[in-house]
Scaffold this active site. Structure first.
Site, PDB file in Angstrom:
ATOM      1  N   VAL A   1       0.862  -1.178   0.000  1.00  0.00           N
ATOM      2  CA  VAL A   1       0.000   0.000   0.000  1.00  0.00           C
ATOM      3  C   VAL A   1       0.901   1.230   0.000  1.00  0.00           C
ATOM      4  O   VAL A   1       1.900   1.279   0.728  1.00  0.00           O
ATOM      5  CB  VAL A   1      -0.929   0.026   1.232  1.00  0.00           C
ATOM      6  CG1 VAL A   1      -1.741   1.317   1.280  1.00  0.00           C
ATOM      7  CG2 VAL A   1      -1.852  -1.195   1.241  1.00  0.00           C
ATOM      8  N   CYS A   2       0.566   2.208  -0.822  1.00  0.00           N
ATOM      9  CA  CYS A   2       1.280   3.483  -0.852  1.00  0.00           C
ATOM     10  C   CYS A   2       2.769   3.247  -1.124  1.00  0.00           C
ATOM     11  O   CYS A   2       3.121   2.471  -2.009  1.00  0.00           O
ATOM     12  CB  CYS A   2       1.022   4.227   0.450  1.00  0.00           C
ATOM     13  SG  CYS A   2       1.463   5.986   0.454  1.00  0.00           S
TER      14      CYS A   2
END
Length: 232
Positions: free
Chosen positions: A104-105
């Protein structure tokens, strides 16, 4: 491990962004039979970059295998994660056992530093896409991006979209939709400023200026990690 009782591991590090994993954690923990584990290199407790402290975190080395390994992002990616060979080694080990290797990210920068993104399309926070290239990855602006068994996503809130995508892979679209309804995930943001393409120019300039303070340090850390990876 099985599709009906998947083991999902979040590989954490100090100064992680909590929403990068707490959003997906809510989705994954709503999947019947799923075992969702928070783990780090040393175990114990982890403090996020917002000051929240998570206790009872397991040691990555104590987890033999998993179905999904996920690395979230945060300020600590460049300060703590991609320079920590123990952390990266455990991520590589678990990735070799996993059906899906995910992030994520800016967690995708850690996947890159672990050597898992060479020649793969990958997403990250919009402000740091160019930092994927030193790891041999192909930056993709998609909110959720899949390349083989690698699933990555954009910044922070994209983690919920990512998690629902993973649940659909593990248990089918109906299971994912049921969880989406249960958590009432129906985004209706008050402003259309969530992407650089749609944000007002003045707002985009303000955020770029805010990120500039860490840009040089983050770039240096990525280049150093890429050099270490090339020498492996």
């Amino acid at each position: 491990m099985s599709d009906l009782q998947p083991v999902i591991v979040f590989a954490l590090f100090p100064d992680v962004t909590q929403l990068d994993f707490t959003g997906p954690h809510q989705v994954f923990s709503s999947l019947p039979g799923a075992s969702v584990i928070l783990a780090s290199a040393s175990g114990g407790s982890i403090e996020s970059n917002g000051g929240m402290i998570f206790a009872g975190v397991r040691r990555l080395a104590d987890i033999p295998a998993c179905d999904v390994v996920c690395v979230p992002g945060g300020h600590g990616v460049t300060d703590n994660a991609i320079g920590d060979e123990i952390f990266l080694g455990e991520v590589r080990r678990l990735a070799a056992t996993a059906r899906l290797v995910t992030s994520v990210c800016t967690g995708s920068l850690a996947l890159g530093a672990a050597g898992l993104l060479r020649g793969r399309r990958a997403a990250t926070h919009w402000a740091w896409r160019e930092l994927l290239a030193p790891f041999g990855a192909i930056a993709d602006a998609g909110r959720v991006v899949r390349d083989g068994n690698i699933i990555t996503c954009g910044g922070v809130t994209a983690g919920t979209d990512f998690a629902l995508t993973v649940v659909a892979e593990l248990a089918g679209p109906e299971a994912a939709q049921a969880i989406q309804l249960q958590i009432e995930y129906a985004p209706a943001p008050p402003f259309n400023a969530g992407r650089p393409e749609t944000a007002p120019p003045a707002i985009l300039a303000r955020v770029r200026a805010r990120n500039a303070a860490m840009a040089a340090r983050r770039r240096d850390a990525v280049e150093a990690a890429a050099a270490r990876l090339a020498g492996r």
